[in-house]
Design a protein around this motif. Structure first.
Motif, PDB file in Angstrom:
ATOM      1  N   LEU B  11       0.860  -1.180   0.000  1.00 19.96           N
ATOM      2  CA  LEU B  11       0.000   0.000   0.000  1.00 19.96           C
ATOM      3  C   LEU B  11       0.899   1.234   0.000  1.00 19.96           C
ATOM      4  O   LEU B  11       1.560   1.531   0.977  1.00 19.96           O
ATOM      5  N   PRO B  12       0.893   1.962  -1.050  1.00 20.51           N
ATOM      6  CA  PRO B  12       1.777   3.153  -1.097  1.00 20.51           C
ATOM      7  C   PRO B  12       1.141   4.301  -0.331  1.00 20.51           C
ATOM      8  O   PRO B  12      -0.049   4.299  -0.036  1.00 20.51           O
ATOM      9  N   LEU B  13       1.955   5.239  -0.020  1.00 19.45           N
ATOM     10  CA  LEU B  13       1.454   6.444   0.646  1.00 19.45           C
ATOM     11  C   LEU B  13       0.541   7.190  -0.315  1.00 19.45           C
ATOM     12  O   LEU B  13       0.825   7.316  -1.508  1.00 19.45           O
ATOM     13  N   THR B  14      -0.535   7.690   0.274  1.00 20.98           N
ATOM     14  CA  THR B  14      -1.465   8.408  -0.591  1.00 20.98           C
ATOM     15  C   THR B  14      -1.136   9.884  -0.685  1.00 20.98           C
ATOM     16  O   THR B  14      -1.862  10.630  -1.325  1.00 20.98           O
ATOM     17  N   THR B  15      -0.119  10.292   0.013  1.00 20.95           N
ATOM     18  CA  THR B  15       0.255  11.703  -0.137  1.00 20.95           C
ATOM     19  C   THR B  15       1.164  11.908  -1.344  1.00 20.95           C
ATOM     20  O   THR B  15       1.711  12.980  -1.539  1.00 20.95           O
ATOM     21  N   ASP B  16       1.344  10.867  -2.011  1.00 28.66           N
ATOM     22  CA  ASP B  16       2.106  11.007  -3.245  1.00 28.66           C
ATOM     23  C   ASP B  16       1.386  12.003  -4.169  1.00 28.66           C
ATOM     24  O   ASP B  16       0.165  12.125  -4.125  1.00 28.66           O
ATOM     25  N   ASP B  17       2.110  12.642  -4.955  1.00 28.85           N
ATOM     26  CA  ASP B  17       1.478  13.635  -5.839  1.00 28.85           C
ATOM     27  C   ASP B  17       1.002  13.043  -7.165  1.00 28.85           C
ATOM     28  O   ASP B  17       0.641  13.779  -8.075  1.00 28.85           O
ATOM     29  N   MET B  18       1.042  11.727  -7.254  1.00 32.76           N
ATOM     30  CA  MET B  18       0.626  11.142  -8.540  1.00 32.76           C
ATOM     31  C   MET B  18      -0.358  10.038  -8.273  1.00 32.76           C
ATOM     32  O   MET B  18      -0.162   9.224  -7.382  1.00 32.76           O
ATOM     33  N   CYS B  19      -1.440  10.034  -8.994  1.00 35.83           N
ATOM     34  CA  CYS B  19      -2.410   8.955  -8.825  1.00 35.83           C
ATOM     35  C   CYS B  19      -1.857   7.727  -9.511  1.00 35.83           C
ATOM     36  O   CYS B  19      -1.473   7.785 -10.688  1.00 35.83           O
ATOM     37  N   PRO B  20      -1.837   6.612  -8.828  1.00 31.25           N
ATOM     38  CA  PRO B  20      -1.228   5.441  -9.446  1.00 31.25           C
ATOM     39  C   PRO B  20      -2.061   4.859 -10.601  1.00 31.25           C
ATOM     40  O   PRO B  20      -1.590   4.065 -11.373  1.00 31.25           O
ATOM     41  N   VAL B  21      -3.302   5.281 -10.651  1.00 34.30           N
ATOM     42  CA  VAL B  21      -4.144   4.683 -11.706  1.00 34.30           C
ATOM     43  C   VAL B  21      -4.041   5.496 -12.993  1.00 34.30           C
ATOM     44  O   VAL B  21      -3.746   4.977 -14.057  1.00 34.30           O
ATOM     45  N   CYS B  22      -4.341   6.811 -12.882  1.00 41.31           N
ATOM     46  CA  CYS B  22      -4.345   7.603 -14.112  1.00 41.31           C
ATOM     47  C   CYS B  22      -3.082   8.408 -14.280  1.00 41.31           C
ATOM     48  O   CYS B  22      -2.951   9.149 -15.262  1.00 41.31           O
ATOM     49  N   LYS B  23      -2.205   8.310 -13.383  1.00 41.27           N
ATOM     50  CA  LYS B  23      -0.912   8.973 -13.461  1.00 41.27           C
ATOM     51  C   LYS B  23      -1.047  10.482 -13.578  1.00 41.27           C
ATOM     52  O   LYS B  23      -0.166  11.153 -14.110  1.00 41.27           O
ATOM     53  N   THR B  24      -2.154  11.041 -13.063  1.00 42.86           N
ATOM     54  CA  THR B  24      -2.273  12.497 -13.072  1.00 42.86           C
ATOM     55  C   THR B  24      -1.433  13.064 -11.943  1.00 42.86           C
ATOM     56  O   THR B  24      -1.414  12.518 -10.843  1.00 42.86           O
ATOM     57  N   ILE B  25      -0.763  14.145 -12.243  1.00 40.03           N
ATOM     58  CA  ILE B  25       0.029  14.755 -11.174  1.00 40.03           C
ATOM     59  C   ILE B  25      -0.701  15.972 -10.612  1.00 40.03           C
ATOM     60  O   ILE B  25      -1.592  16.505 -11.268  1.00 40.03           O
ATOM     61  N   ARG B  26      -0.352  16.387  -9.451  1.00 38.56           N
ATOM     62  CA  ARG B  26      -1.060  17.444  -8.761  1.00 38.56           C
ATOM     63  C   ARG B  26      -0.973  18.764  -9.538  1.00 38.56           C
ATOM     64  O   ARG B  26      -1.845  19.605  -9.408  1.00 38.56           O
ATOM     65  N   TYR B  27       0.042  18.879 -10.237  1.00 35.94           N
ATOM     66  CA  TYR B  27       0.166  20.115 -11.023  1.00 35.94           C
ATOM     67  C   TYR B  27      -0.996  20.277 -11.994  1.00 35.94           C
ATOM     68  O   TYR B  27      -1.483  21.387 -12.199  1.00 35.94           O
ATOM     69  N   LEU B  28      -1.411  19.125 -12.502  1.00 39.77           N
ATOM     70  CA  LEU B  28      -2.509  19.219 -13.461  1.00 39.77           C
ATOM     71  C   LEU B  28      -3.844  19.360 -12.756  1.00 39.77           C
ATOM     72  O   LEU B  28      -4.764  19.994 -13.260  1.00 39.77           O
ATOM     73  N   ASN B  29      -3.971  18.777 -11.548  1.00 38.46           N
ATOM     74  CA  ASN B  29      -5.257  18.846 -10.833  1.00 38.46           C
ATOM     75  C   ASN B  29      -4.966  19.294  -9.412  1.00 38.46           C
ATOM     76  O   ASN B  29      -4.564  18.505  -8.555  1.00 38.46           O
TER      77      ASN B  29
END
Lengths: 423, 358
Positions: B11-29
């Protein structure tokens, strides 16, 4: 509790020098036993090389051994406590005779005799020579009663040339009586009783006088050569002597004193004498005594009276054994030859060799004290050299003998306290 | 510690800035938030959740995870570490079932045994092997079924206790607030009173006729008229407000006034022992012919010899100790015992004690 009794109970005579007969007997036994064991030790370990050289020690070592140069000598026969008691009585009467010869007062002689007797309760007669101790007791009795003789004059009176003979035993005596110098005598009590009898008014004056004379004669001798001072208080002794002189007077006195009868009602007690005394304290006390019936009965009631009479009777019997007429008995040549001389002979054989000569004993002890106060680097050779003159008397090396004696502590602990240990 | 491996993917940390499914980064959303589903604790961004599960249940997009997830199961995680989140969820579930309190047990040992059992179960659930987990689950279900009533009761009790605690706290806070308000009000009142009384004094001074002596009051002392009420207020104020009032005469915290000690009589040097004779009386009639002759002896009279003293002493000695029965008293052992005296005496004889030098 009667005021007079509680004051008497504070005295050292009551606290330390009053015993029941059983206690006194056991104390004498104990002193005898201890002396026996220590003297036996001394005699058996005294070195055998003194036998040929010294006439004084010859009797000690050769009493029972045929071979003076042989091994340890066998022990001589020791005195039994009964024999010791006999000797003490004899020497006490000798002491009184010496006091008479020196024209000392009644109280001085009585004090000296008491000191002498007390000394030979805590010590055995085998340890210290009674002939010398009685002179010491006389000297010290003088001092204790306030008459301070010059030692040289005193020595001359008794034919002693050297004052040291007397002074050597003085401190020993003080230790033996445990420094209780105040001895309460019945002489003044006799005066008081006579005063009381005269005050009653209805007794013949000559009767009182003759009774006093006779009682005084008895008191000068009888209580001192018996154990009355140990078992009875001075007033009881006085009444006992007076009862020998005139029984009726004693009974009259006791009746007058122990007159109290507990009243059936709560009215105050009847005192025969009106308030002729001057003290106001007594008046106030009478007031408080109105409620003190029980106390008064305990002090001057019937029960106490009977008990006192019984005690006086017992003391009377004790005094009866040694009435003044017995003085001649104790100075009678034949009696002495028959009873005392054999005991003296025995004593000569079994006395403590180290302590019989008081002057030497004092010298030795002083030297020891000096040695002890000096540093420890004193060679044994010096000590032997200094006391060479005394060596022969004690048979061999003085220092070692004394040291051995010190090491051989029999029973009692070593006493560093000059006052002789705790009570 | 990698307990999560048994249950599948890490289980990875969810504070990561990238969604593991859609690979969207926080910069974009910018407002990207991650949701997890308690089924498998896989996190994905909310866009993915909406995209994938809006139309009904769907498979978890993580590779290897075949669970069917629903839209309503998703929630945002409280803890950053999903392992912790999982454990907390499990514990919450277990605690809902095993909610007995210490008072329900007879002895402490029983309670501890119960706690141990619960903890074992929890451990199995959290980090046990597959089989263990299932067994633990089964046990949990079974317990729930058995003790439904107890669980309900305990839950209610717990809720009530919480209510009470909350109420008490609020009440205390309220009381403290009230006290503070009152103290301040009293301080105000006292100040007003002072000012008023000062004014009144000045008025009396101004209106007093000439020549009358005016008694000035010490600072802090109030007139007797308003004394009672004012002093009450003042005491209240002094307890609440710490004012250093030098003129105050009353001291707080005094102990009960101790009674003065009974006066002892005059010093008695004899310690209470009595000198009044009990068996005889000293009277004028006591005399002895042997003593009479000294009454005229200059040597005795000049020095002031007291014949009364001799008389008193003689009488005392005649009667002192008459009631003392030595045999009775010494048998008991008053004083030195017999053995001691003999021992000491013989000890002096046997041992060479030091003799005092003259």
């Amino acid at each position: 509790m009667a005021a007079e009794d509680s004051r008497y109970r504070e005295s050292s005579q009551f606290r330390q020098w009053s015993f029941s007969p059983a206690q006194l007997a056991s104390m004498r036994d104990k002193a005898n036993t201890l002396a026996r064991t220590s003297i036996a030790d001394r005699l058996s370990t005294s070195p055998p090389n003194n036998a040929g050289t010294n006439p004084m020690s010859a009797p000690t070592s050769s009493a029972n051994t045929p071979d003076p140069d042989g091994g340890t000598p066998s022990l001589p026969e020791f005195l039994t406590p009964a024999e010791e008691a006999l000797l003490v009585t004899f020497y006490t009467s000798e002491l009184l005779r010496a006091g008479d010869h020196a024209e000392m007062g009644d109280e001085i002689k009585a004090t000296a005799a008491t000191f002498f007797r007390r000394f030979y309760v805590t010590n055995s007669i085998m340890t210290y020579p009674p002939q010398q101790m009685l002179i010491v007791a006389l000297f010290f009795g003088c001092k204790a009663e306030g008459a301070f003789p010059r030692i040289t004059d005193f020595a001359h009176t008794f034919g002693k040339e050297d004052p040291q003979d007397i002074l050597a035993g003085e401190f020993l005596l003080c230790q033996g009586i445990r420094f209780c110098f105040d001895v309460k005598h019945p002489f003044r009590a006799l005066r008081g009783a006579m005063m009381e009898l005269r005050k009653l008014g209805d007794i013949d004056a000559s009767r009182i006088d003759s009774a006093e004379r006779r009682a005084r004669d008895i008191l000068r001798f009888s209580p001192l050569v018996t154990d009355a001072y140990f078992h009875y208080t001075p007033s009881q002794t006085m009444y006992a002597a007076l009862s020998h002189a005139d029984r009726g007077l004693v009974e009259r006195l006791i009746q007058e004193t122990f007159h109290y009868v507990a009243p059936p009602t709560n009215s105050g007690p009847d005192t025969p004498t009106a308030s002729s005394d001057t003290s106001t304290l007594a008046a106030s006390r009478r007031d408080t005594n109105k409620g003190d019936d029980g106390n008064k009965a305990a002090i001057i009631g019937a029960y106490i009276r009977d008990k006192v009479l019984g005690t006086i009777e017992a003391c009377r019997d004790m005094l009866a054994k040694e009435m003044p007429e017995r003085r001649e008995h104790w100075s009678n040549k034949t009696v002495i030859k028959a009873q005392i001389a054999p005991l003296r002979k025995k004593l000569n054989k079994c006395h403590d060799p180290d302590r019989w000569d008081l002057v030497k004993l004092q010298k030795v002890r002083r030297e020891q004290a000096l040695k002890k106060s000096d540093s420890e680097d004193g060679e044994p050779g010096d000590r032997v050299a200094s006391s060479e003159g005394d060596a022969s008397l004690f048979g061999g090396d003085l220092a070692t003998a004394q040291r051995d004696a010190k090491r051989r502590k029999v029973g009692a602990k070593g006493l560093d306290d000059p006052f002789g240990g705790a009570l | 510690m990698a307990p999560g491996t048994a249950s599948g993917a890490a289980l990875p940390l969810t504070t990561d800035d990238m969604c593991p499914v859609c690979k969207t980064i926080r910069y974009l959303n910018k407002d990207m938030e991650f949701l997890i589903n308690p089924e498998c604790y896989h996190s994905m961004c909310s866009n993915c959740v909406n995209r994938l599960f809006n139309d009904g249940p769907n498979q978890c997009p993580y590779a290897g995870c075949n669970r069917t997830l629903r839209r309503k199961g998703f929630r945002s995680a409280f803890f950053g570490d999903l392992i912790v989140e999982r454990e907390v969820d499990i514990r919450r579930r277990v605690a809902a079932v095993f909610n007995q309190a210490e008072d329900d047990f007879e002895t402490l040992r029983d309670y501890n045994n119960y706690l141990q059992m619960v903890e074992d179960l929890t451990f199995d659930l959290v980090s046990g092997t597959e089989g263990k987990r299932h067994a633990a689950e089964a046990q949990l279900q079974q317990w729930e079924a058995e003790h439904k009533a107890d669980i309900e009761r305990n839950r209610k009790a717990g809720r009530e206790a919480d209510e009470q605690a909350r109420r008490r706290l609020t009440a205390e806070r309220e009381a403290a607030r009230q006290r503070r308000i009152e103290a301040i009000k009293e301080a105000e009142d006292e100040k007003l009173e002072r000012a008023r009384s000062r004014e009144a004094e000045l008025d009396t001074l101004a209106q007093a006729p000439e020549g009358q002596r005016v008694q000035l009051k010490r600072r802090g002392q109030t007139s007797r008229a308003g004394g009672a009420a004012v002093s009450a207020v003042e005491t209240a104020v002094n307890t609440a407000v710490a004012t250093a009032d030098v003129g105050r005469l009353s001291i707080r915290g005094l102990k009960e006034k101790r009674k003065a000690p009974m006066p002892e009589g005059p010093y008695d040097p004899f310690g209470g022992s009595d000198f009044v004779p009990s068996r005889y009386k000293i009277s004028e009639g006591l005399a002895h012919p042997q003593i009479e002759k000294y009454r005229f002896d200059q040597q005795h009279i000049t020095g002031g010899y007291s014949f009364d003293g001799y008389t008193a002493r003689a009488m005392f000695e005649a009667f002192a100790g008459l009631g003392v029965f030595i045999e009775d008293e010494k048998e008991v052992g008053i004083g030195m015992s017999t053995g001691q005296v003999a021992t000491i005496g013989a000890g002096i004889a046997t041992v060479g004690d030091r003799m005092e030098l003259d």
